[in-house]
Design a protein around this motif. Structure first.
Motif, short mmCIF file in Angstrom:
data_model
loop_
_atom_site.label_atom_id
_atom_site.label_comp_id
_atom_site.label_asym_id
_atom_site.label_seq_id
_atom_site.Cartn_x
_atom_site.Cartn_y
_atom_site.Cartn_z
N LEU A 122 7.93 2.58 -1.57
CA LEU A 122 7.24 3.45 -0.60
C LEU A 122 8.24 4.18 0.29
CD1 LEU A 122 4.27 1.17 0.50
CD2 LEU A 122 4.19 3.16 -1.00
N GLU A 148 1.93 6.52 11.15
CA GLU A 148 0.84 7.38 10.71
C GLU A 148 0.90 8.68 11.49
OE1 GLU A 148 -2.67 4.98 11.35
OE2 GLU A 148 -2.69 4.42 9.23
N LEU A 174 0.56 8.30 -2.24
CA LEU A 174 1.56 7.26 -2.51
C LEU A 174 1.16 6.40 -3.70
CD1 LEU A 174 2.42 6.26 1.16
CD2 LEU A 174 3.91 7.46 -0.47
N VAL A 180 -0.32 -0.62 -1.72
CA VAL A 180 0.10 0.44 -0.80
C VAL A 180 -0.43 0.17 0.60
CG1 VAL A 180 -0.18 2.90 -0.23
CG2 VAL A 180 0.44 2.21 -2.57
N SER A 181 -1.68 -0.23 0.70
CA SER A 181 -2.27 -0.52 2.00
C SER A 181 -1.54 -1.69 2.69
CB SER A 181 -3.75 -0.85 1.83
OG SER A 181 -4.34 -1.11 3.07
N LEU A 190 7.60 2.77 9.38
CA LEU A 190 6.68 3.86 9.04
C LEU A 190 5.78 4.15 10.22
CD1 LEU A 190 5.29 3.12 5.44
CD2 LEU A 190 7.19 4.59 6.10
N MET A 200 1.41 9.24 5.91
CA MET A 200 2.40 8.25 6.35
C MET A 200 3.75 8.95 6.34
SD MET A 200 0.45 5.67 6.63
CE MET A 200 1.76 4.63 7.17
N HIS A 228 1.55 -2.91 2.05
CA HIS A 228 2.95 -2.60 2.37
C HIS A 228 3.06 -1.61 3.52
CE1 HIS A 228 4.19 -4.99 -0.94
NE2 HIS A 228 3.90 -4.13 -1.89
N THR A 229 2.18 -0.60 3.57
CA THR A 229 2.26 0.34 4.69
C THR A 229 1.97 -0.36 6.01
OG1 THR A 229 0.00 1.13 4.30
CG2 THR A 229 1.80 2.44 3.36
N ARG A 258 -1.88 7.81 1.79
CA ARG A 258 -1.83 6.60 0.97
C ARG A 258 -2.28 6.89 -0.47
NH1 ARG A 258 -3.06 5.01 6.11
NH2 ARG A 258 -2.03 3.14 6.91
#
Length: 176
Positions: A33, A74, A48, A59-60, A72, A96, A62-63, A45
């Motif tokens: 990511l 938003e 990504l 993805v959710s 990171l 992101m 890890h972000t 997302r």
């Protein structure tokens, strides 16, 4: 502790996320990511998921972890043009991006007649720089770095975590 065990476990500079397993930046996942956002810039997302081939859940997860570490952030939601005849449905896409506001890295370049101290953010943008002449031999150069580096860091890293320090020099160097 022995010297070996001191080097085997580096000091923690940021808090690790809570959870059953520590966050790994190798291979896929969070590292993928971060590399994708560095390469492509701000991305939602869903973008990504498509670019990294990670699952939406990964993805959710890890972000969220990377936001918690200050790596990171938003950005404001993207608002597209109004649709004719049909209202928009669903949530707006929230891009992101790499967060340049929490962490820095420091570098010291030793040139033939001067040294340069620099701070960079997570995108590699120089946030501070100072060039100084150095007094001569290797011992004096290292002593001068030791005198100036703490002040440089305290002036330019206020409220931010310094994740690392690199020192470079050019040309042929004699190791003895």
């Amino acid at each position: 502790m022995t010297a070996v065990s001191d080097h085997a476990r580096p000091p923690l500079l940021v808090a690790l996320p809570a959870g059953p397993e520590p966050l790994s930046f190798e291979g896929g996942g969070p590292g993928t990511l971060l590399r994708t956002l560095l390469r492509d810039g701000p991305s939602a997302r869903t973008e990504l998921v498509a670019r990294t081939r990670l699952s939406p859940a990964a993805v959710s997860r890890h972000t969220a972890e990377l936001i918690g570490l200050g790596l990171l952030r938003e950005l404001p939601p993207r608002v597209g043009p109004p649709r004719v005849g049909r209202p928009r449905v669903g949530r707006p896409q929230v891009p992101m991006d790499i967060d340049p506001g929490h962490h820095l890295a420091c570098g010291v370049h030793i040139a033939l007649d001067h040294m340069t101290f620099a701070m960079v953010d997570l995108r590699g943008q120089v946030t501070a720089q100072r060039r100084l002449p150095h007094p001569g031999g290797p011992r004096q150069v290292l002593e001068e770095i030791g005198r100036h580096l703490p002040g440089f860091l305290s002036r330019h890293a206020v409220g931010r975590s310094v994740l690392g320090l690199g020192v470079v020099t050019g040309g042929w160097q004699r190791l003895s």
